[in-house]
Design a protein around this motif. Structure first.
Motif, PDB file in Angstrom:
ATOM      1  N   THR A  39       8.379   7.110   3.560  1.00  0.00           N
ATOM      2  CA  THR A  39       8.665   8.011   2.320  1.00  0.00           C
ATOM      3  C   THR A  39       7.830   9.471   2.749  1.00  0.00           C
ATOM      4  OG1 THR A  39       8.445   6.186   1.019  1.00  0.00           O
ATOM      5  CG2 THR A  39       8.484   8.279  -0.173  1.00  0.00           C
ATOM      6  N   ILE A  40       6.482   9.130   3.279  1.00  0.00           N
ATOM      7  CA  ILE A  40       5.747  10.427   3.586  1.00  0.00           C
ATOM      8  C   ILE A  40       6.578  11.226   4.580  1.00  0.00           C
ATOM      9  CG2 ILE A  40       3.703  11.182   4.919  1.00  0.00           C
ATOM     10  CD1 ILE A  40       2.345   8.773   3.374  1.00  0.00           C
ATOM     11  N   ASN A  43       9.171  13.128   2.890  1.00  0.00           N
ATOM     12  CA  ASN A  43       8.808  14.328   1.995  1.00  0.00           C
ATOM     13  C   ASN A  43       8.498  15.405   2.998  1.00  0.00           C
ATOM     14  OD1 ASN A  43       9.316  12.609  -0.170  1.00  0.00           O
ATOM     15  ND2 ASN A  43       7.550  12.097  -0.668  1.00  0.00           N
ATOM     16  N   TYR A  76      12.280  17.827  -7.684  1.00  0.00           N
ATOM     17  CA  TYR A  76      11.009  17.824  -7.089  1.00  0.00           C
ATOM     18  C   TYR A  76       9.708  18.147  -8.040  1.00  0.00           C
ATOM     19  CZ  TYR A  76      13.576  16.862  -2.802  1.00  0.00           C
ATOM     20  OH  TYR A  76      14.372  16.174  -1.969  1.00  0.00           O
ATOM     21  N   GLY A 115      -1.217  13.108   2.044  1.00  0.00           N
ATOM     22  CA  GLY A 115      -1.726  12.357   0.611  1.00  0.00           C
ATOM     23  C   GLY A 115      -2.951  11.650   1.052  1.00  0.00           C
ATOM     24  N   ASN A 134      -0.911  12.501  -4.187  1.00  0.00           N
ATOM     25  CA  ASN A 134       0.109  11.718  -3.899  1.00  0.00           C
ATOM     26  C   ASN A 134       1.237  12.603  -3.276  1.00  0.00           C
ATOM     27  OD1 ASN A 134      -0.692   9.157  -4.298  1.00  0.00           O
ATOM     28  ND2 ASN A 134      -0.220   9.416  -6.564  1.00  0.00           N
ATOM     29  N   THR A 135       0.907  14.007  -3.067  1.00  0.00           N
ATOM     30  CA  THR A 135       2.011  14.655  -2.500  1.00  0.00           C
ATOM     31  C   THR A 135       1.858  14.891  -0.952  1.00  0.00           C
ATOM     32  OG1 THR A 135       0.660  16.567  -2.709  1.00  0.00           O
ATOM     33  CG2 THR A 135       2.051  16.205  -4.805  1.00  0.00           C
ATOM     34  N   ARG A 152       6.311  16.364  -3.795  1.00  0.00           N
ATOM     35  CA  ARG A 152       6.639  15.009  -3.909  1.00  0.00           C
ATOM     36  C   ARG A 152       7.874  14.871  -4.786  1.00  0.00           C
ATOM     37  NH1 ARG A 152       3.687  10.663  -7.305  1.00  0.00           N
ATOM     38  NH2 ARG A 152       4.495  11.333  -9.539  1.00  0.00           N
TER      39      ARG A 152
END
Ligand code: ADP
Length: 458
Positions: A39-40, A43, A76, A115, A134-135, A152
């Motif tokens: 996911t990271i 993103n 987003y 993050g 968390n971004t 994110r």
């Protein structure tokens, strides 16, 4: 008692809870080990594409905001950090309003930010909190200065219909599982309950109760074995009863002959001679055997499931008075003080059988009383029940013997020198049970015995 059903339910619930906890933990581990980095990376890739578009636009600071605004609308949450440390949000704003030291390095040192929360916290849920930490953040150049873009996907938009459907799916699985467990528990425990009832019937000497369980599993096999066992027990029981009936019947006539000849021999011998005494003993013993045979015969006929008492309505008080007068000489012989309190009571019962009941109880009261003891007989009735009490102040029964005296052939030790067979109370018990009544016996050793017979009115 913790029933099997409850135990099964409780255990299933615990397993259900355990599976939920284990499921959460395993999903968490899987997320932290594989999905989170993917996911990271995704993103970061998207953030990089946005900033490269920004850089290719060669626009100025004023053109950035409208562009990021339109990106945010695609789903987003974005934050633009300028070189002075000012933050501008696009899309749904975050809870925190400041960059962490680590995040600030995107602007100050041109680093990429991946993050923080996910690294620190074991539970994946913290990774979904609406926080800047968390971004992911990437630097980019604008008009010769370094800016930072934090991004994110907007999770509130993600939790859409598919999530509602997924939740409904999971709840349905949980519901169906629970209902299934309840049903399964019932399926397993119901036949066991039936088996328990059936074994209780066997314990009560009822061999007619078979199990109607048709199943193609171990429980079905158990029910089949039980039914086979019942069949064998029933056959054995019938054979035993037929044997007793035949033997006791066939014993009667030879015993009568023996007694008759012994009387003849006794009368032909000089009184007080040893031989006359022996002939007397033969008479007594043959009488005892004859009584025993009669009692066995009566018991075995009472044991027949088809046996029906011959009901008639008659005066109970008169029946008891007649019985007492029948025993008058034995009462006088022992100088017993007999008192009667007999309400006029009409009873509907088998007169002959009840004769046997009162006879056995009164003869016991006389037999187990010492000289000059007292006996009290009382009848009483209310709307539903007729009650007869026979109370004596005789030798009584010890607490050790009391639970067994209704058993066939049981005789308490002090009574052994008295005549008897140990079958009297067993017969009384059977007859009273045949009239749907109860027999209760209270006794104190050396003080006396109180027998209460209760027979419901028909
Ligand atoms: P039995 O033929 O020995 O009298 P029963 O079945 O009538 O057989 O009684 C069983 C035993 O119960 C007797 O042996 C005696 O020990 C005890 N019992 C019964 N009735 C009395 C009583 N009224 N007083 C004392 N003991 C009694």
């Amino acid at each position: 008692m913790r029933t099997l059903y409850r135990q099964f339910l409780q255990t299933s619930m615990w397993f259900f809870l355990l599976s939920v906890i284990l499921g959460i933990m395993l999903t968490n581990i899987y997320y932290l080990s594989f999905t989170k980095q993917q996911t990271i990376d995704q993103n970061l890739q998207q953030a990089n594409e946005i900033v490269s578009t920004l850089e290719q636009m060669h626009g100025d600071r004023t053109s950035v905001s409208p562009f990021l605004d339109s990106v945010a609308k695609l789903g987003y949450q974005l934050v633009l950090a300028d070189p002075e440390g000012n933050l501008e949000s696009f899309g749904k704003p975050f809870q925190d309003v400041q960059l962490s030291d680590e995040a600030s390095r995107v602007v100050t040192e041109g680093r990429t930010y991946e993050g923080e929360d996910g690294n620190l916290s074991f539970f994946m849920t913290s990774h979904f909190a609406n926080r800047l930490t968390n971004t992911v953040g990437v630097p980019f150049e604008l008009e010769g200065e370094t800016y930072g873009l934090f991004l994110r996907p907007d999770l509130s938009l993600l939790s859409s219909d598919i999530h509602t459907l997924l939740l409904a799916f999971l709840l349905s699985i949980a519901f169906v599982n629970l209902a299934g467990m309840l049903w399964m528990a019932k399926q397993l425990t119901k036949p066991i309950g039936l088996l328990q009832q059936a074994t209780q019937e066997v314990a009560n000497d009822n061999y007619s109760h078979t199990l109607a369980i048709q199943r193609n599993d171990e429980i079905g096999e158990l029910a089949e074995s039980y039914n086979q066992m019942i069949e064998r027990l029933r056959e054995n029981d019938t054979a035993r009863k037929t044997f007793i009936t035949n033997v006791s019947h066939d014993l009667q006539s030879p015993l009568v002959n023996i007694r008759g000849y012994a009387e003849l021999i006794e009368s032909a011998l000089p009184a007080e001679s040893d031989s006359a005494l022996h002939a007397k003993i033969i008479q007594q013993e043959s009488t005892r055997l004859s009584v025993l045979a009669k009692q066995l015969l009566l018991l075995s006929s009472l044991d027949q499931p088809t046996y029906q008492p011959k009901l008639e309505t008659y005066a109970l008080d008169a029946q008891i008075k007649q019985l007492v007068s029948h025993y008058r000489w034995r009462i006088e012989d022992k100088e017993l003080d007999v008192s009667l309190k007999l309400d006029p009571v009409m009873i509907t019962a088998d007169q002959e059988l009840l004769d046997t009941v009162w006879d056995n109880l009164l003869s016991n009261a006389i037999k187990y009383s010492r000289n000059e003891d007292s006996i009290h007989i009382e009848t009483y009735q209310d709307d539903n029940v007729i009650q007869v009490v026979i109370e004596d102040s005789g030798i009584g029964i010890s607490t050790e013997d009391l639970p067994f005296i209704k058993d066939r052939f049981y005789r308490a030790d002090p009574s052994r020198h008295e005549e008897g067979t140990g079958l009297g109370l067993a017969i009384v018990h059977e007859i009273v049970a045949r009239h749907q009544g109860t027999l209760s016996i209270d006794s104190t050793l050396h003080e006396g015995t109180r027998v209460v017979v209760r027979i419901p009115k028909l």
